[in-house]
Each structure stands twice: as structure tokens, then as C-alpha cells.
Design an enzyme around this catalytic site. Structure first.
Site, PDB file in Angstrom:
ATOM      1  N   GLN A  52      -5.086  -1.986   9.383  1.00 16.24           N
ATOM      2  CA  GLN A  52      -5.158  -2.960   9.217  1.00 16.24           C
ATOM      3  C   GLN A  52      -5.547  -4.556   9.726  1.00 16.24           C
ATOM      4  O   GLN A  52      -5.650  -4.482  10.498  1.00 16.24           O
ATOM      5  CB  GLN A  52      -3.892  -3.479   8.493  1.00 16.24           C
ATOM      6  CG  GLN A  52      -3.730  -4.747   8.096  1.00 16.24           C
ATOM      7  CD  GLN A  52      -4.185  -4.638   6.436  1.00 16.24           C
ATOM      8  OE1 GLN A  52      -3.815  -3.761   5.770  1.00 16.24           O
ATOM      9  NE2 GLN A  52      -4.629  -5.575   5.684  1.00 16.24           N
TER      10      GLN A  52
ATOM     11  N   LYS B 115       0.606  -0.934   0.368  1.00 23.04           N
ATOM     12  CA  LYS B 115       0.483  -0.174   0.205  1.00 23.04           C
ATOM     13  C   LYS B 115       0.746   1.515   0.203  1.00 23.04           C
ATOM     14  O   LYS B 115       0.563   2.303  -1.264  1.00 23.04           O
ATOM     15  CB  LYS B 115      -1.258  -0.169   1.171  1.00 23.04           C
ATOM     16  CG  LYS B 115      -2.403  -1.609   0.988  1.00 23.04           C
ATOM     17  CD  LYS B 115      -2.419  -1.165   2.529  1.00 23.04           C
ATOM     18  CE  LYS B 115      -4.197  -2.262   2.038  1.00 23.04           C
ATOM     19  NZ  LYS B 115      -4.995  -3.108   3.028  1.00 23.04           N
TER      20      LYS B 115
ATOM     21  N   ASP C   4     -11.149   2.501   3.971  1.00 22.49           N
ATOM     22  CA  ASP C   4     -11.957   1.045   3.298  1.00 22.49           C
ATOM     23  C   ASP C   4     -12.927   0.671   3.133  1.00 22.49           C
ATOM     24  O   ASP C   4     -13.732  -0.297   2.854  1.00 22.49           O
ATOM     25  CB  ASP C   4     -11.383   0.874   5.350  1.00 22.49           C
ATOM     26  CG  ASP C   4     -10.580  -0.571   4.972  1.00 22.49           C
ATOM     27  OD1 ASP C   4      -9.939  -1.156   3.685  1.00 22.49           O
ATOM     28  OD2 ASP C   4      -9.688  -0.410   5.513  1.00 22.49           O
TER      29      ASP C   4
HETATM   30  N1  GUN Z   1      -7.123  -6.837   5.817  1.00 21.36           N
HETATM   31  C1  GUN Z   1      -7.562  -8.090   4.482  1.00 21.36           C
HETATM   32  N2  GUN Z   1      -8.136  -7.195   3.458  1.00 21.36           N
HETATM   33  C2  GUN Z   1      -8.451  -5.622   4.298  1.00 21.36           C
HETATM   34  C3  GUN Z   1      -8.724  -4.958   3.579  1.00 21.36           C
HETATM   35  O1  GUN Z   1      -9.556  -3.977   2.065  1.00 21.36           O
HETATM   36  N3  GUN Z   1      -8.169  -3.474   4.425  1.00 21.36           N
HETATM   37  C4  GUN Z   1      -8.006  -3.523   5.813  1.00 21.36           C
HETATM   38  N4  GUN Z   1      -8.114  -2.493   6.562  1.00 21.36           N
HETATM   39  N5  GUN Z   1      -7.578  -4.474   6.596  1.00 21.36           N
HETATM   40  C5  GUN Z   1      -7.661  -5.891   5.839  1.00 21.36           C
END
Ligand code: GUN
Length: 288
Positions: free
Chosen positions: A100, A56, A123
Site C-alpha cells: 500500500q 480490499k 498493482d
Molecule cells: N494507494 C492509493 N491507491 C493505491 C493503489 O491502487 N495501490 C497501492 N498499492 N497503493 C495505493
């Protein structure tokens, strides 16, 4: 009968094209004094989460989005995490906040997600945005389902009226993907671990979205000839990462199929960048 190979939905290439456009958009925003910023919280040392977060950041850098990372020990207290998220809420340089998942079990995930300011929730996991998804008016839509829809749209096959089967009912992927496709006038069925005759349900699908987290669970007998198959799975097995779909077998039956890796993953990251930039544009319009 001669089997015809499916067309590949190349998420990596699609994401690259989107990122190139976002890069130009960021340059135009920067010329106006707006620099989109993302704050990422990583709790604990789960290697998969660490890898996602690293990717990211790299993606942010590649398009000119500012990003900062809060790496916190697994034993961090709920209060400390809440306070850090509140600080990011108040930071005018930050337009998007991502915590996350998964979080350690002593932390109340729901409370943390509700602490994120709705307008910074890139998100789309805040209850306000999840509720907005049902009503078609959320600020941000979860990145993976948003990417899945773009991948389906890239085939040029109209979604309206099609039978969609989503395998998996998670908050992160299954439920929001189903809602987005319903919004586009598909007839949507959500299947899960207690679905009876999963194979029969899947065979009815013109569009099959699989987000169950089980390596190669979808085989060729479960797919309608010519169907669009989107594989959201990312499972670590001895041979490396594989999806939820048996790619080799299903690609002989499907019309279109997304690979793993190089399918949904890069699109999720591109959608995170898009959501962050959109949040920065909204903030600039509000004069912040
Ligand atoms: N863990 C797995 N996929 C995601 C996501 O798209 N966002 C977040 N915050 N955590 C994740």
C-alpha cells in the site's frame, strides 16, 4: 435553457456485477485445486490507507480469494520490508502482492516495487509492467486506471477518436490512464498543475478523467456539454469525502458522471480482485 441531468456511472453497481462473475470464476478454479491468494503490506498507521486495505480484504473474502495482511510499524526498516516481500514472492499460496502506498519517506518506494515479482505485481507498478503498458503487453495494469476505462466503456460511447483530457500525471492513475486510453485510439492530453488554461483544455474533452487530488476543482464552466466525466478524487473535507469534481454543478452539464463515493473506488477494488485471479490463472498454467 432547461438543464438535463447527466446519467450516473454507478461504480458500485458495476463493481458488484464484476465481483459476482469473479466469485463464479474463483469457485471454478477452486474445484481445480487453485485458490487465488493476495498478500497486502501496510506500513504505518495512515487511517486512509488502513481503510483501503480493510476494504480490499473484505472484497477478497466476498469472492473467495485468500488474503493475508502484513501490518508493519512506520519505523520498519527497508531491509525487513524487502525480506518480507521476498518471502511472499517465494510463497506458492500467494499470487498477488500489494504494498500500500504511500510508504514512509525513509523507505525507497522504487526499490520495494522492484522487489515484487513481476508476475505477482497485481498493482501493475513494477517498472516491467509499467514499461509493458507502453508496449501493450504488461502482465497487470494498475487497478484504478483499469477501472476507469471499464467505467467509460460502460457508457457504450466509443473511445476511438474521442478527445480525452486526463487531469493529473501520477504514476498510479494519470499516466497509466492516459496510456490505456491512447491504446484505445483516443486523442489524449495530460494536464497538471503547470498547465496553462486548464479550463480551456478541459472544455475540449469528450471524456474528462480527473485525478488531481483537489476537492471540487472542476466546476461546470470547465466541462463540455454531454461529456463523460470520471472523478478519481477522494478528498476529506468537513462535509465528508468529496471528489475532484463539483458533482452537483457538473452533473447538470455532463452527459455521464461518476459519483464520489460509489464511483471509481469500488471499481479499483474489483480490478485488484481481477488482477489477483488472473495472476493465479497464469501461475497455474506455469504449473506452480
Ligand atoms: N494507494 C492509493 N491507491 C493505491 C493503489 O491502487 N495501490 C497501492 N498499492 N497503493 C495505493
Amino acid at each position: 435553457m432547461l438543464s438535463v441531468a447527466a446519467q450516473i456511472i454507478n461504480g458500485k453497481m458495476l463493481a458488484q456485477a464484476i465481483r459476482a462473475e469473479l466469485h463464479m470464476q474463483v469457485a471454478a478454479l477452486q474445484a481445480k485445486g487453485v485458490c487465488p491468494g493476495l498478500s497486502v503490506f501496510l506500513v504505518g498507521d495512515d487511517p486512509a490507507s488502513a481503510l483501503y486495505v480493510k476494504n480490499k480484504h473484505k472484497a477478497c473474502e466476498s469472492v473467495g480469494v485468500f488474503s493475508e495482511e502484513h501490518r508493519l510499524p512506520a519505523m520498519v526498516s527497508q531491509e525487513e520490508l524487502v525480506n518480507l516481500v521476498l518471502a511472499a514472492n517465494a510463497n506458492a499460496k500467494i499470487h498477488g502482492i500489494l504494498v500500500q502506498l504511500p510508504l514512509p519517506s525513509h523507505i525507497d518506494k522504487r526499490m520495494i516495487l522492484e522487489t515484487i515479482a513481476v508476475e505477482k505485481d497485481v498493482d501493475g507498478f513494477h517498472p516491467h509492467n509499467m514499461g509493458g503498458l507502453l508496449q501493450g503487453n504488461s502482465c497487470a495494469v494498475a487497478c484504478t486506471p483499469k477501472g476507469v476505462v471499464k467505467m467509460i466503456e460502460s457508457t457504450g460511447v466509443p473511445i476511438a477518436g474521442k478527445r480525452v483530457v486526463v487531469v493529473g500525471r501520477s504514476q498510479i492513475v494519470g499516466k497509466p490512464a492516459a496510456m490505456l486510453l491512447l491504446e484505445r485510439h483516443a486523442t489524449v492530453t495530460i494536464c497538471h498543475s503547470r498547465t496553462q488554461d486548464l479550463a480551456g483544455q478541459c472544455r475540449e474533452a469528450d471524456i474528462l478523467v480527473v485525478a488531481a487530488g483537489k476537492a471540487k476543482m472542476i466546476d461546470a464552466t470547465m466541462v463540455k456539454p454531454g461529456a463523460i466525466v470520471i472523478d478519481v478524487g477522494m478528498n476529506l473535507v468537513d462535509a465528508g469525502f468529496v471528489g475532484d469534481v463539483d458533482f452537483e454543478a457538473v452533473s447538470k452539464i455532463a452527459g455521464w458522471i461518476s459519483p464520489v463515493p460509489g464511483g471509481v473506488g469500488p471499481m479499483t477494488i474489483a480490478m485488484l480482485l481481477e488482477n489477483t485471479i488472473e495472476a493465479a490463472v497464469r501461475a497455474a498454467k506455469r504449473g506452480m
